[in-house]
Design an enzyme around this catalytic site. Structure first.
Site, PDB file in Angstrom:
ATOM      1  N   LYS A 153       0.883  -1.147   0.081  1.00  0.00           N
ATOM      2  CA  LYS A 153       0.077   0.083  -0.146  1.00  0.00           C
ATOM      3  C   LYS A 153       0.918   1.226  -0.031  1.00  0.00           C
ATOM      4  O   LYS A 153       1.912   1.333   0.758  1.00  0.00           O
ATOM      5  CB  LYS A 153      -1.022   0.009   1.242  1.00  0.00           C
ATOM      6  CG  LYS A 153      -1.748   1.080   1.252  1.00  0.00           C
ATOM      7  CD  LYS A 153      -2.665   0.859   2.675  1.00  0.00           C
ATOM      8  CE  LYS A 153      -4.025   1.768   2.643  1.00  0.00           C
ATOM      9  NZ  LYS A 153      -4.673   1.773   3.784  1.00  0.00           N
ATOM     10  N   SER A 195      -9.912   1.776   2.785  1.00  0.00           N
ATOM     11  CA  SER A 195      -8.826   2.444   1.884  1.00  0.00           C
ATOM     12  C   SER A 195      -7.851   1.704   1.120  1.00  0.00           C
ATOM     13  O   SER A 195      -7.260   2.141   0.273  1.00  0.00           O
ATOM     14  CB  SER A 195      -8.168   3.642   2.777  1.00  0.00           C
ATOM     15  OG  SER A 195      -7.458   2.911   3.684  1.00  0.00           O
ATOM     16  N   SER A 245     -10.065  -0.545   7.036  1.00  0.00           N
ATOM     17  CA  SER A 245      -9.340  -0.184   5.519  1.00  0.00           C
ATOM     18  C   SER A 245      -8.725  -1.539   5.018  1.00  0.00           C
ATOM     19  O   SER A 245      -8.338  -1.444   3.923  1.00  0.00           O
ATOM     20  CB  SER A 245      -8.536   0.843   5.678  1.00  0.00           C
ATOM     21  OG  SER A 245      -9.008   2.113   5.651  1.00  0.00           O
TER      22      SER A 245
END
Lengths: 497, 95
Positions: A82, A162, A186
Site C-alpha cells: 500500500k 482504503s 480499511s
C-alpha cells in the site's frame, strides 16, 4: 517443463513457497509472471507505482540466497505494498497530491522486515487519500476498479477502501499477497468486497514507524491474502516489537501458522445482538446465520452476547479519527517535502499549499478535527468520544470473559458502483459500522470470504478476538474458510483464466 | 450542532486550508450534517468514565536521553521544495 504463467500467478504464498523449495520454478520466474500480471491489470488502476526492475533485482538476490542454502520465511515471494508505507528510493504518495515528488530516504519498519524475510516488492498500491475512505474513490490518482463485476452488468464497482489497490491486486492475481493498513476497516472491508482474506492485527502488534499517519491511536498494518494460511504467514513476517514505535508492544510473536488446523471444539463464539441492524440486506443476515451453523457444526459453542455501546462506535470514531488526522496532517505545509503552492507570505503559502494539496474528503476531516479540538469544544467532543471509547472497550472485555471470538458480518452491503455514495459522507461512513468497534478497542479482526450475494459479488464474515490473540482468530478463520469453500474468481483475472 | 459560514472560515483559517468564498456554504452544510450526527453521543451518560488512553495497559518505554540518529543533513532536505545553503527555505517572514 516450466509451469504456465497463469499457474504461477494463481499460486498462494504457501503454494509458491512449496514450489520454490522444490525447485519447480525460480523466484525470478515467479516475479516475471507477477510483473506481467501487474501490467495486464493496469485498467484496474490498482498500482500507483510499479517497480519491476527492483522486483527482478530482489528476485535474483533471493534465488542467489537459495542457491547458497539460505532460505528465509518469505524467500522469493512477490508482494504489493500500500502506498502509505515509506519505501526507500521509491516515491510514496499516500494517494495525495500534497506529497508530490516525495521519495522517502528511509524504509518503514514493516516493509524492512518483509525484505529481510526475503520478499520481493512488485510496486505501491493505490488507496483513498491518506487512507480516508471506504471506496478508493478519494485517491488523487483516480479510483481503483474492482476486478469483480455483477454478471451481465458492465458498471465498474469499487474495491472498497482504503486499501482498495492492495485488495484488487490480490484478487486479480497481480500478487499472492499485499499489505495494507486498517484504521476503521480499511483492510477488512476491501477484503470482503474483493473476496479475499484481510486481517487487522491487535493495535501495537505491527510497527507503525514509516507508515504515513492518519489516526495514530487506531492505525495498524496488516496482510491481505487469498487464504487464511497466507495471512498467518505474512502476519508472522510483519509482526514484532519495534523500538522506533513507542506504541509497538514488546511481546513474543507466536508461530501463527502453527495455530491453524483442527476444528472449533472447545471454543466459544459470541454473536453480538447489536450487530443486527435495520436495513442490512437479508442475504448478509443469512450468510451470518450460515457462518454460525458452520462453526456450530465444527464443534464451537455459540453464545448470544451483548455489546451495548455498539451504535455509538461510529460517531465516536468520527470524532477521534479526524481529531488525530488534523494534528497528524499539520506537517504538510509545503516547507519540508511535497507540494508547495506559492503565496504572498508564509501563511498564505501554507493555506494555498494545503488548499490545493488536499482533496475534498481530507479537507472535510481536517476541518472536523480542527473544530472538535478547538477551544471550548475539546471536552464536549474529543474527551466525550474518548470516554465512549472506554465503554466500547469495556463491552468487549466483558464479552471476552465468556467467549473466545466474536462472529459478525464484515460490511453492511456488497460492493457498490464507482461514483455512488460520494455526495453523502455519512452514507459512506456507514460502510465501517461492523469494523469500527474492534478498531476503537484495538482488537484483532479478520475478514474471510464466505459466499456470493444474489448478484454474484463476494461477501465476508468478520471474526474479532482478544488483544494479542491473533492465533484464535486465525484458527477460527481457518475453520470458516474450510466450511465456506469459497473458490469464486473475479471476472477480471490478470493474465486470463 | 450547526456551523455557519463564519465558523467554517474560522476553522479553515485555524487549519491553514484555503477555502474559496463560494465553497463556504456547501461546506457549512456538510460539516453541520456530520456534527449533528456525531451529536448522538451526548445522550450517553459517561459520568465517571475515564477517557481511554491505551488498548492494553503498557508502561510507555523510556530510553536514554542520547543522540541516536542524525548527521545526514543532505538526506533531511533532499525532499524540500526549496533549500538554500543546507536549510529549508521559505518566503521572507520579517521585512
Amino acid at each position: 517443463m516450466a509451469p504456465a504463467a497463469s499457474e504461477l500467478t494463481d499460486l498462494t504464498i504457501a503454494g509458491a513457497r512449496a514450489a520454490l523449495a522444490k525447485g519447480e520454478m525460480s523466484a525470478r520466474e515467479l516475479t516475471e509472471a507477477q510483473i506481467a500480471a501487474v501490467e495486464a491489470a493496469r485498467p484496474l488502476n490498482a498500482f500507483i507505482t510499479e517497480t519491476p526492475e527492483k522486483a527482478l533485482m530482489m528476485a535474483e538476490a533471493s534465488d542467489a540466497r537459495r542457491r547458497a542454502g539460505e532460505v528465509r520465511p518469505l524467500e522469493g515471494i512477490p508482494l504489493a505494498i500500500k502506498d502509505l508505507f515509506c519505501t526507500e528510493g521509491v516515491p510514496t504518495t499516500a494517494g495525495s497530491h500534497i506529497l508530490d515528488g516525495f521519495t522517502p530516504p528511509y524504509e518503514s519498519s514493516v516493509t524492512a522486515k518483509l525484505w529481510e524475510s526475503g520478499a520481493v516488492m512488485l510496486g505501491k498500491t493505490n488507496l483513498d487519500e491518506f487512507a480516508m475512505g471506504s471506496s478508493n474513490m478519494t485517491s488523487y490518482f483516480g479510483a481503483v476498479e474492482s476486478p469483480w463485476r455483477r454478471p451481465g452488468d458492465d458498471r465498474p464497482l469499487v474495491p472498497g477502501g482504503s486499501s482498495g489497490g492492495s485488495a484488487a491486486a490480490v484478487a486479480a492475481r497481480c500478487a499472492p499477497g499485499a499489505i495494507g493498513t486498517d484504521t476503521g476497516g480499511s483492510i477488512r472491508q476491501p477484503a470482503a468486497f474483493c473476496g479475499i482474506v484481510g486481517m487487522k492485527p491487535t493495535y501495537g502488534r505491527c510497527s507503525r514507524w514509516g507508515v504515513v499517519a492518519f489516526a495514530s491511536s487506531l492505525d495498524q498494518p496488516g496482510p491481505l491474502t487469498r487464504t487464511v494460511r497466507d495471512a498467518a504467514i505474512l502476519l508472522g513476517a510483519m509482526a514484532g516489537h519495534d523500538p522506533k514505535d513507542s506504541t509497538s508492544v514488546d511481546t513474543p510473536v507466536p508461530d501463527y501458522e502453527a495455530a491453524l488446523g483442527g476444528d472449533a471444539r472447545g471454543l466459544k463464539i459470541g454473536i453480538p445482538r447489536e450487530y443486527r441492524l435495520d436495513g442490512t440486506p437479508p442475504e448478509i443476515e443469512a450468510l451470518w446465520r450460515q457462518g454460525i451453523e458452520w462453526l456450530k457444526h465444527a464443534g464451537a459453542e455459540i453464545r448470544d452476547i451483548s455489546l451495548p455501546h455498539t451504535s455509538y462506535a461510529l460517531p465516536a470514531y468520527y470524532i477521534i479519527a479526524p481529531a488525530e488526522a488534523s494534528s497528524n496532517l499539520a506537517r504538510y505545509d509545503g516547507v519540508r517535502y511535497g507540494l508547495r503552492v506559492p503565496g504572498a507570505d508564509l501563511t498564505e503559502m501554507y493555506e494555498n499549499t494545503r488548499g490545493q494539496g488536499f482533496g475534498a474528503e481530507v479537507k472535510r476531516r481536517v476541518l472536523i478535527g480542527t473544530y472538535v479540538l478547538s477551544a471550548g469544544y475539546y471536552d464536549a467532543y474529543y474527551n466525550k468520544a474518548r470516554r465512549v471509547r472506554s465503554l466500547i472497550l469495556r463491552d468487549f472485555t466483558d464479552a471476552f470473559e465468556e467467549v473466545d471470538a466474536i462472529l459478525t458480518p464484515t460490511a453492511p452491503s456488497e460492493a457498490f458502483a464507482v461514483g455512488e455514495k460520494m455526495d453523502d459522507p455519512i452514507a459512506m461512513y456507514l460502510n465501517d459500522v461492523f469494523t469500527v468497534p474492534a478498531s476503537l478497542a484495538g482488537l484483532p479482526g479478520i475478514s474471510v470470504p464466505a459466499g456470493l450475494s444474489a448478484s454474484g459479488l463476494p461477501l465476508g464474515l468478520q471474526l474479532i478476538g482478544r488483544a494479542f490473540d491473533e492465533e484464535t482468530v486465525l484458527k477460527v478463520a481457518g475453520v470458516l474458510e474450510e466450511a465456506a469453500g469459497f473458490d469464486a474468481k473475479p471476472q477480471f483475472v490478470a493474465g486470463g483464466r | 450542532m450547526a456551523v455557519d459560514r463564519a465558523t467554517v472560515a474560522r476553522i479553515a483559517k485555524l487549519a491553514r486550508i484555503r477555502v474559496p468564498e463560494r465553497d463556504l456554504d456547501a461546506l457549512a452544510g456538510e460539516l453541520s450534517n456530520i456534527l449533528s450526527w456525531i451529536e448522538q453521543l451526548s445522550e450517553l451518560d459517561t459520568e465517571g468514565v475515564a477517557p481511554m488512553t491505551s488498548v492494553v495497559a503498557v508502561e510507555l518505554p523510556r530510553r536514554a536521553d542520547a543522540v541516536t540518529d542524525g548527521g545526514y543533513p543532505d538526506k533531511v532536505i533532499a525532499n524540500a521544495p526549496e533549500a538554500v545553503h543546507g536549510f529549508f527555505a521559505v518566503p521572507k517572514v520579517i521585512e
